[in-house]
Design a protein around this motif. Sequence first.
Motif, PDB file in Angstrom:
ATOM      1  N   MET A  52       5.347  17.383  -4.162  1.00 31.10           N
ATOM      2  CA  MET A  52       4.186  16.762  -4.756  1.00 31.10           C
ATOM      3  C   MET A  52       3.402  16.065  -3.649  1.00 31.10           C
ATOM      4  O   MET A  52       3.969  15.355  -2.841  1.00 31.10           O
ATOM      5  N   ARG A  53       2.136  16.261  -3.625  1.00 29.76           N
ATOM      6  CA  ARG A  53       1.281  15.568  -2.665  1.00 29.76           C
ATOM      7  C   ARG A  53       0.207  14.834  -3.429  1.00 29.76           C
ATOM      8  O   ARG A  53      -0.286  15.316  -4.431  1.00 29.76           O
ATOM      9  N   GLY A  54      -0.162  13.703  -2.948  1.00 29.60           N
ATOM     10  CA  GLY A  54      -1.196  12.924  -3.606  1.00 29.60           C
ATOM     11  C   GLY A  54      -1.114  11.496  -3.137  1.00 29.60           C
ATOM     12  O   GLY A  54      -0.514  11.192  -2.125  1.00 29.60           O
ATOM     13  N   GLY A  55      -1.676  10.618  -3.877  1.00 29.29           N
ATOM     14  CA  GLY A  55      -1.642   9.212  -3.534  1.00 29.29           C
ATOM     15  C   GLY A  55      -1.518   8.381  -4.786  1.00 29.29           C
ATOM     16  O   GLY A  55      -1.858   8.830  -5.871  1.00 29.29           O
ATOM     17  N   ILE A  56      -1.003   7.171  -4.630  1.00 30.96           N
ATOM     18  CA  ILE A  56      -0.891   6.262  -5.757  1.00 30.96           C
ATOM     19  C   ILE A  56      -1.481   4.925  -5.358  1.00 30.96           C
ATOM     20  O   ILE A  56      -1.446   4.523  -4.203  1.00 30.96           O
ATOM     21  N   LEU A  57      -2.037   4.257  -6.321  1.00 28.49           N
ATOM     22  CA  LEU A  57      -2.553   2.909  -6.132  1.00 28.49           C
ATOM     23  C   LEU A  57      -2.448   2.226  -7.480  1.00 28.49           C
ATOM     24  O   LEU A  57      -3.096   2.638  -8.435  1.00 28.49           O
ATOM     25  N   HIS A  58      -1.572   1.247  -7.594  1.00 30.12           N
ATOM     26  CA  HIS A  58      -1.389   0.521  -8.843  1.00 30.12           C
ATOM     27  C   HIS A  58      -2.471  -0.543  -8.964  1.00 30.12           C
ATOM     28  O   HIS A  58      -2.741  -1.282  -8.021  1.00 30.12           O
ATOM     29  N   LEU A  59      -3.075  -0.641 -10.133  1.00 26.80           N
ATOM     30  CA  LEU A  59      -4.067  -1.678 -10.405  1.00 26.80           C
ATOM     31  C   LEU A  59      -3.475  -2.670 -11.398  1.00 26.80           C
ATOM     32  O   LEU A  59      -3.305  -2.338 -12.572  1.00 26.80           O
ATOM     33  N   PRO A  60      -3.123  -3.875 -10.942  1.00 28.07           N
ATOM     34  CA  PRO A  60      -2.574  -4.872 -11.865  1.00 28.07           C
ATOM     35  C   PRO A  60      -3.587  -5.243 -12.952  1.00 28.07           C
ATOM     36  O   PRO A  60      -4.795  -5.167 -12.726  1.00 28.07           O
ATOM     37  N   PRO A  61      -3.091  -5.659 -14.116  1.00 26.93           N
ATOM     38  CA  PRO A  61      -4.006  -6.104 -15.176  1.00 26.93           C
ATOM     39  C   PRO A  61      -4.929  -7.204 -14.657  1.00 26.93           C
ATOM     40  O   PRO A  61      -4.511  -8.051 -13.868  1.00 26.93           O
ATOM     41  N   GLY A  62      -6.165  -7.155 -15.066  1.00 25.83           N
ATOM     42  CA  GLY A  62      -7.136  -8.167 -14.660  1.00 25.83           C
ATOM     43  C   GLY A  62      -7.941  -7.800 -13.430  1.00 25.83           C
ATOM     44  O   GLY A  62      -8.874  -8.510 -13.074  1.00 25.83           O
ATOM     45  N   THR A  63      -7.598  -6.697 -12.748  1.00 27.02           N
ATOM     46  CA  THR A  63      -8.378  -6.266 -11.596  1.00 27.02           C
ATOM     47  C   THR A  63      -9.751  -5.824 -12.073  1.00 27.02           C
ATOM     48  O   THR A  63      -9.860  -4.976 -12.942  1.00 27.02           O
ATOM     49  N   GLN A  64     -10.768  -6.432 -11.533  1.00 24.90           N
ATOM     50  CA  GLN A  64     -12.137  -6.122 -11.933  1.00 24.90           C
ATOM     51  C   GLN A  64     -12.678  -4.996 -11.065  1.00 24.90           C
ATOM     52  O   GLN A  64     -13.037  -5.213  -9.914  1.00 24.90           O
ATOM     53  N   LEU A  65     -12.719  -3.802 -11.618  1.00 24.52           N
ATOM     54  CA  LEU A  65     -13.176  -2.644 -10.845  1.00 24.52           C
ATOM     55  C   LEU A  65     -14.610  -2.827 -10.387  1.00 24.52           C
ATOM     56  O   LEU A  65     -15.479  -3.213 -11.163  1.00 24.52           O
ATOM     57  N   GLY A  66     -14.833  -2.554  -9.125  1.00 23.85           N
ATOM     58  CA  GLY A  66     -16.167  -2.629  -8.542  1.00 23.85           C
ATOM     59  C   GLY A  66     -16.580  -4.015  -8.094  1.00 23.85           C
ATOM     60  O   GLY A  66     -17.460  -4.152  -7.263  1.00 23.85           O
ATOM     61  N   THR A  67     -15.943  -5.038  -8.646  1.00 19.47           N
ATOM     62  CA  THR A  67     -16.337  -6.407  -8.305  1.00 19.47           C
ATOM     63  C   THR A  67     -15.118  -7.310  -8.091  1.00 19.47           C
ATOM     64  O   THR A  67     -15.190  -8.503  -8.327  1.00 19.47           O
ATOM     65  N   ALA A  68     -14.007  -6.743  -7.643  1.00 15.54           N
ATOM     66  CA  ALA A  68     -12.783  -7.528  -7.445  1.00 15.54           C
ATOM     67  C   ALA A  68     -13.016  -8.645  -6.433  1.00 15.54           C
ATOM     68  O   ALA A  68     -13.714  -8.467  -5.437  1.00 15.54           O
ATOM     69  N   THR A  69     -12.424  -9.783  -6.705  1.00 14.56           N
ATOM     70  CA  THR A  69     -12.515 -10.920  -5.787  1.00 14.56           C
ATOM     71  C   THR A  69     -11.554 -10.718  -4.619  1.00 14.56           C
ATOM     72  O   THR A  69     -10.673  -9.851  -4.669  1.00 14.56           O
ATOM     73  N   ASP A  70     -11.695 -11.551  -3.574  1.00 14.12           N
ATOM     74  CA  ASP A  70     -10.758 -11.493  -2.446  1.00 14.12           C
ATOM     75  C   ASP A  70      -9.325 -11.694  -2.931  1.00 14.12           C
ATOM     76  O   ASP A  70      -8.403 -11.019  -2.471  1.00 14.12           O
ATOM     77  N   THR A  71      -9.131 -12.632  -3.862  1.00  9.05           N
ATOM     78  CA  THR A  71      -7.801 -12.906  -4.408  1.00  9.05           C
ATOM     79  C   THR A  71      -7.250 -11.682  -5.127  1.00  9.05           C
ATOM     80  O   THR A  71      -6.076 -11.333  -4.968  1.00  9.05           O
ATOM     81  N   GLN A  72      -8.076 -11.000  -5.906  1.00 12.56           N
ATOM     82  CA  GLN A  72      -7.631  -9.802  -6.619  1.00 12.56           C
ATOM     83  C   GLN A  72      -7.299  -8.669  -5.655  1.00 12.56           C
ATOM     84  O   GLN A  72      -6.311  -7.958  -5.848  1.00 12.56           O
ATOM     85  N   VAL A  73      -8.090  -8.506  -4.602  1.00 12.44           N
ATOM     86  CA  VAL A  73      -7.824  -7.455  -3.613  1.00 12.44           C
ATOM     87  C   VAL A  73      -6.501  -7.744  -2.909  1.00 12.44           C
ATOM     88  O   VAL A  73      -5.670  -6.842  -2.739  1.00 12.44           O
ATOM     89  N   GLU A  74      -6.251  -8.999  -2.533  1.00 11.44           N
ATOM     90  CA  GLU A  74      -4.996  -9.338  -1.864  1.00 11.44           C
ATOM     91  C   GLU A  74      -3.813  -9.138  -2.808  1.00 11.44           C
ATOM     92  O   GLU A  74      -2.772  -8.629  -2.408  1.00 11.44           O
ATOM     93  N   ARG A  75      -3.952  -9.519  -4.073  1.00 13.17           N
ATOM     94  CA  ARG A  75      -2.877  -9.307  -5.050  1.00 13.17           C
ATOM     95  C   ARG A  75      -2.609  -7.812  -5.217  1.00 13.17           C
ATOM     96  O   ARG A  75      -1.459  -7.380  -5.283  1.00 13.17           O
TER      97      ARG A  75
END
Length: 74
Positions: free
Chosen positions: A1-24
């Motif tokens: 299997m080839r591909g990539g994964i990126l988990h988005l924790p609940p509350g992540t604001q797509l397109g406008t994530a804060t610095d804190t959200q990006v670090e989390r």
Amino acid sequence: MRGGILHLPPGTQLGTATDTQVERLNEVNRAIHRRLMDEGRWHLHQFTLLDDPGHIRRGAVLARCGSCLASSAS
């Protein structure tokens, strides 16, 4: 299997994530990578990804796991 994964924790604001959200987001994805590597069943290459399109936040640097390959020791 080839591909990539990126988990988005609940509350992540797509397109406008804060610095804190990006670090989390990066912390969670690094922890997922560590756990998968420690379990020894999977081999993943971790690399950073610049969010040029702005899916999370334009210009954010994301820690991402990619190139998922099952190990032969399953």
